[in-house]
Scaffold this active site. Structure first.
Site, PDB file in Angstrom:
ATOM      1  N   LYS A 271       0.571  -1.387  -0.005  1.00  0.00           N
ATOM      2  CA  LYS A 271       0.175   0.081   0.157  1.00  0.00           C
ATOM      3  C   LYS A 271       0.810   1.523  -0.051  1.00  0.00           C
ATOM      4  CE  LYS A 271      -4.002  -2.675   1.086  1.00  0.00           C
ATOM      5  NZ  LYS A 271      -3.794  -3.860   1.029  1.00  0.00           N
TER       6      LYS A 271
HETATM    7  C1  LIG Z   1      -3.939  -5.261   0.575  1.00  0.00           C
HETATM    8  C2  LIG Z   1      -3.120  -5.907   0.418  1.00  0.00           C
HETATM    9  C3  LIG Z   1      -4.113  -7.304  -0.595  1.00  0.00           C
HETATM   10  C4  LIG Z   1      -4.844  -7.112  -1.136  1.00  0.00           C
HETATM   11  O1  LIG Z   1      -4.980  -6.417  -2.537  1.00  0.00           O
HETATM   12  P1  LIG Z   1      -5.772  -5.377  -3.220  1.00  0.00           P
HETATM   13  O2  LIG Z   1      -5.060  -4.484  -3.900  1.00  0.00           O
HETATM   14  O3  LIG Z   1      -6.977  -5.230  -1.984  1.00  0.00           O
HETATM   15  O4  LIG Z   1      -7.096  -6.230  -4.371  1.00  0.00           O
HETATM   16  C5  LIG Z   1      -2.679  -7.522  -0.749  1.00  0.00           C
HETATM   17  N1  LIG Z   1      -1.947  -8.191   0.744  1.00  0.00           N
HETATM   18  C6  LIG Z   1      -1.569  -7.099   1.665  1.00  0.00           C
HETATM   19  C7  LIG Z   1      -0.089  -7.300   2.110  1.00  0.00           C
HETATM   20  C8  LIG Z   1      -2.515  -6.132   0.954  1.00  0.00           C
HETATM   21  O5  LIG Z   1      -2.281  -4.829   1.942  1.00  0.00           O
END
Ligand SMILES: *Cc1c(COP(=O)(O)O)cnc(C)c1O
Length: 493
Positions: free
Chosen positions: A109
């Protein structure tokens, strides 16, 4: 320009779309048209991460000039990442792990949330918005911390994060509850991630509440991947990964690759789809789910049915039943049929289910869905460690497991990138359990146990947590969310 997937909101600029977050008709903003790259792919492959960021985002942020973009991009990616490449690509066996977790909160993120606050601040200035922006976010663990880190002490903003009290890892929770910055507010919600997300969505849609905030010079916005400022920056690293494959002579320019994405809200994989539409040669989008395998069911049957219980798994950032960004994909695949999207989404909210036509299902051919059970996830962590002396976190393990299944099923030998979305040190207990390494009631001892068998460094932001004080000790029920927000913002009845 940007318009809503549900077709009943007027077209706006990118800066306005970032400020608004979600459209008034409850749809998600999408560009009028997904732009195509004009530069030769070969040229783009030699760009640095920051050059690529400017290049890609110029195609989308229609009312930003290059200087503004560069200022934001420098603030986002300079000195914030622990790896010089920002998103290094690591080859193990026949797979390429794209490590997206070297940012300030050790999860992918950060790739977008380092940048988004700067884009938003510029957007506010551009539109001469004098009200304070309140970022309201529901998190399954990683978004919350990355958004807090991105927005802490950014003038003109406040940030409020709701996380499921018992739905995150201890480290994730500690990362959030120790957040500094006088403009931050963190609340544990008695419920799961979907409760938090629906609660936040209903607050966005409550016009009375929004008017009340407006009277007090606040406007709400979101840092979830429903905001274009969140998912557009994620396109960059797919191009970057491709460039590294070319640079390392693993592929030739123009050769197709596959991507495997551990998926929750469908934001990351949607960014890969945008990259392909822009001109990046991608063959398959391999969508990996955990035991909350609603997307696997959807991709195999064409039926999206959320009438099931959410399971708490070792990959909590994927414990999601409503993958919001699927709406954007269906919009694009149906040739921008906003009437169709509106009715599907109404069905989803009213009866909890929708089914797409055969015709639309056929357009999903490039998407392969798979899932990993908890047992398979743990076995995969051990398998990858034993075989390659490489640690992966549970989310990445879900992806790797689905990749192995895909290869068996398809015999496809296309070079494949695995989106590696979190540092294993963020989930030390589950990773140690998988490896039969002793765990301790103190997570920091568990982290040290993990470190002792690994050649991978502990991210400094996780090390630093040990000596931080808990600042946020709030807990509430779903029906108390609004009153807590009012208290924090000092808004009366
Ligand atoms: C948010 C997240 C995901 C999922 O990503 P999306 O964009 O919501 O599909 C997968 N792995 C981790 C570690 C995340 O923080």
């Amino acid at each position: 320009m940007y318009k809503s997937t549900r077709g009943k909101s007027k077209e706006i600029n990118s800066s306005e779309a970032m400020i608004k977050g979600i459209a008034d008709d409850k749809g998600l903003y999408v560009p009028n048209e997904i732009p195509k790259i004009k530069e030769a792919l070969e040229t783009i492959c030699s760009f640095t991460y920051k050059e690529l960021a400017t290049y890609i985002l110029k195609h989308y942020l229609n009312d930003f000039n290059t200087e503004e973009l560069n200022t934001c991009i420098t603030a986002a990616y300079e000195n914030k990442f622990e790896h010089k490449d920002i998103a290094p690509l690591v080859k193990k066996g026949d797979a390429y792990f794209l490590e997206l977790y070297h940012g300030p909160t050790a999860a992918f993120k950060d790739m977008a949330l380092c940048l988004f606050p700067h884009l938003l601040k510029t957007s506010l200035e551009k539109n001469e918005v004098n009200n304070e922006v309140v970022i309201l976010t529901a998190t399954s663990g990683d978004t919350g911390k990355a958004a807090l880190e991105g927005f802490a002490n950014i003038p003109g903003t406040k940030i409020i994060v709701f996380f499921p009290e018992n739905g995150t890892s201890n480290i994730q929770k500690l990362q959030m509850t120790t957040q500094e910055g006088s403009n931050t507010f963190v609340i544990g919600l008695n419920g799961n991630f979907d409760d938090a997300q629906s609660g936040v969505k209903s607050i966005f849609n409550d016009s009375q509440f929004n008017n009340k905030l407006l009277e007090n010079k606040y406007i709400l916005s979101s840092a979830n991947s429903i905001n274009i400022g969140r998912f557009l920056p994620q396109i960059i690293y797919y191009f970057y990964a491709y460039g590294q494959l070319v640079k390392n002579k693993e592929i030739s320019v123009g050769e197709k690759i596959n991507v495997v994405v551990p998926t929750g809200n469908f934001g990351n994989i949607l960014s890969a789809y945008y990259a392909k539409e822009m001109g990046l040669p991608i063959n398959k989008f391999i969508c990996a789910s955990n035991e909350n395998n609603i997307l696997y069911d959807f991709l195999t049957t064409g039926i999206y049915d959320r009438r099931r219980n959410l399971k708490v798994t070792s990959s909590p950032s994927m414990d999601i039943l409503i993958s919001s960004n699927l709406e954007r994909l269906l919009y694009h695949l149906s040739d921008n049929d906003s009437n169709l999207i509106s009715s599907l989404m109404d069905e989803l909210s009213e009866i909890g289910k929708y089914e797409i036509s055969e015709n639309l299902k056929d357009k999903l051919v490039d998407f392969y869905g798979g899932f990993a059970t908890e047992e398979a996830t743990a076995k995969t962590i051990k398998y990858v460690y034993d075989k390659y002396d490489y640690l992966i976190d549970p989310h990445t393990a879900v992806a790797y497991h689905v990749y192995e299944n895909y290869k068996q099923y398809s015999n496809d030998t296309t070079k494949t990138i695995i989106a590696s979305t979190a540092s294993p040190y963020k989930f030390p207990t589950d990773v140690c359990k998988s490896l039969d390494i002793s765990i301790d009631s103190d997570d920091f001892n568990t982290i040290n146990n993990l470190f002792s068998i690994s050649s991978m460094n502990i991210p400094s932001n996780i090390k630093a947590l040990k000596n931080k004080n808990i600042i946020h000790n709030n807990n509430c029920e779903v029906n108390e969310m609004k009153s807590l927000i009012k208290d924090f913002l000092k808004v009366g009845e």
